[in-house]
Design a protein around this motif. Structure first.
Motif, short mmCIF file in Angstrom:
data_model
loop_
_atom_site.label_atom_id
_atom_site.label_comp_id
_atom_site.label_asym_id
_atom_site.label_seq_id
_atom_site.Cartn_x
_atom_site.Cartn_y
_atom_site.Cartn_z
N GLN A 169 1.36 -56.65 8.92
CA GLN A 169 1.69 -57.94 8.32
C GLN A 169 2.11 -57.87 6.86
N ARG A 170 1.81 -56.79 6.18
CA ARG A 170 2.09 -56.73 4.74
C ARG A 170 2.89 -55.48 4.41
N TRP A 171 3.75 -55.63 3.42
CA TRP A 171 4.46 -54.46 2.91
C TRP A 171 3.58 -53.67 1.95
N GLY A 172 2.63 -54.35 1.34
CA GLY A 172 1.73 -53.67 0.42
C GLY A 172 0.60 -54.61 0.04
N SER A 173 -0.43 -54.06 -0.59
CA SER A 173 -1.52 -54.88 -1.09
C SER A 173 -2.22 -54.13 -2.21
N CYS A 174 -2.96 -54.89 -3.00
CA CYS A 174 -3.72 -54.31 -4.11
C CYS A 174 -5.15 -54.81 -3.99
N THR A 175 -6.10 -53.91 -3.96
CA THR A 175 -7.49 -54.29 -3.75
C THR A 175 -8.16 -54.61 -5.09
N ALA A 176 -9.33 -55.24 -4.99
CA ALA A 176 -10.07 -55.61 -6.19
C ALA A 176 -10.53 -54.39 -6.98
N ASN A 177 -10.66 -53.24 -6.32
CA ASN A 177 -11.05 -52.03 -7.04
C ASN A 177 -9.85 -51.17 -7.42
N GLN A 178 -8.69 -51.85 -7.61
CA GLN A 178 -7.51 -51.22 -8.22
C GLN A 178 -6.87 -50.13 -7.35
N GLN A 179 -6.92 -50.32 -6.05
CA GLN A 179 -6.23 -49.42 -5.13
C GLN A 179 -4.97 -50.10 -4.61
N VAL A 180 -3.88 -49.36 -4.57
CA VAL A 180 -2.62 -49.87 -4.03
C VAL A 180 -2.43 -49.30 -2.63
N LEU A 181 -2.22 -50.19 -1.65
CA LEU A 181 -1.97 -49.80 -0.27
C LEU A 181 -0.53 -50.16 0.07
#
Length: 240
Positions: free
Chosen positions: A168-180
């Motif tokens: 569903q997503r091209w990317g995401s950024c988590t609250a602990n500063q990880q880029v997926l």
């Protein structure tokens, strides 16, 4: 939980976190998720959702377009497979002494070696995972190189970069500063990859999609609007 916006009902899930200082509204094909500090009042959350309601509905509509996938590749010899916005022909070689399937890129084409007793109906099941792994390994290197280009003027670097299988997503950024990053994005042209990377880097400092976020994204990647539109139109074609 849900809010009413005109004739539309927008359901949402609420997750509270003692690590968050600000409210985050995330929209995917699975629905709307709100992540809020533990002491945030429901009235405040729903007020924020109402202000974002038009954007939420537009985002959900774009996900509906994105998941209209194209016909799956069969991974037969002669088919073309995408990588970085270009199409490369696949060549199948069958060998009597081959034990396992092997996949590589060489001299401008993808080459797969298979045992000669494999039925062509099995090619996709055998080769798709190898193609995906090949893309993910190169995507990891590309992402780190491109992020280094952006961080030279941004001064922020994610704690970790992960290439994942996301639907569903091209990317995401988590609250602990990880880029997926979704591995499918590395099938797109480099300008679309840059847009997704810059988008997630902007979330390192601003987790929502406020005006400040778009200003940060524009600073990182001024041409983002054209790439965003390219993905809206062509994104479904990256799911092969």
């Amino acid at each position: 939980m849900q809010i009413q916006f005109g004739q539309s009902v927008i359901p949402y899930t609420l997750q509270r976190s003692n690590k968050r200082k600000t409210l985050s509204i995330q929209v995917s094909a699975n629905g709307v998720e709100v992540i809020a500090p533990c002491d945030t009042a429901i009235q405040y959350i729903e007020c924020k959702l109402l202000k974002k309601a038009a954007w939420i509905l537009q985002k959900q509509s774009s996900f509906d377009e994105m998941i209209e996938y194209s016909s799956p590749r069969k991974f037969w010899s002669g088919e073309k497979l995408p990588y970085l916005g270009r199409q490369y022909r696949l060549k199948i070689i069958t060998a009597q002494n081959a034990i396992n399937a092997h996949f590589q890129y060489k001299q401008g084409k993808f080459i797969a070696t298979l045992p000669n007793d494999i039925n062509p109906s099995q090619y996709r099941d055998l080769l798709y995972p190898l193609y995906k792994q090949w893309i993910m390994e190169r995507g990891d290197r590309i992402a780190k190189e491109r992020i280094n280009n952006f961080t030279s003027k941004y001064g922020k670097f994610p704690d970790k970069i992960t290439i994942k299988d996301q639907q569903q997503r091209w990317g995401s950024c988590t609250a602990n500063q990880q880029v997926l990053l979704n591995w499918h994005i590395f099938l797109a042209p480099m300008h679309a990859i840059d847009y997704v990377i810059a988008h997630e880097l902007a979330h390192l400092t601003i987790m929502d999609h406020s005006d400040a976020f778009w200003e940060t994204l524009s600073m990182l990647y001024p041409e983002y609007l054209a790439s965003k539109e390219w993905l809206r139109i062509h994104g479904r074609q990256l799911y092969i």
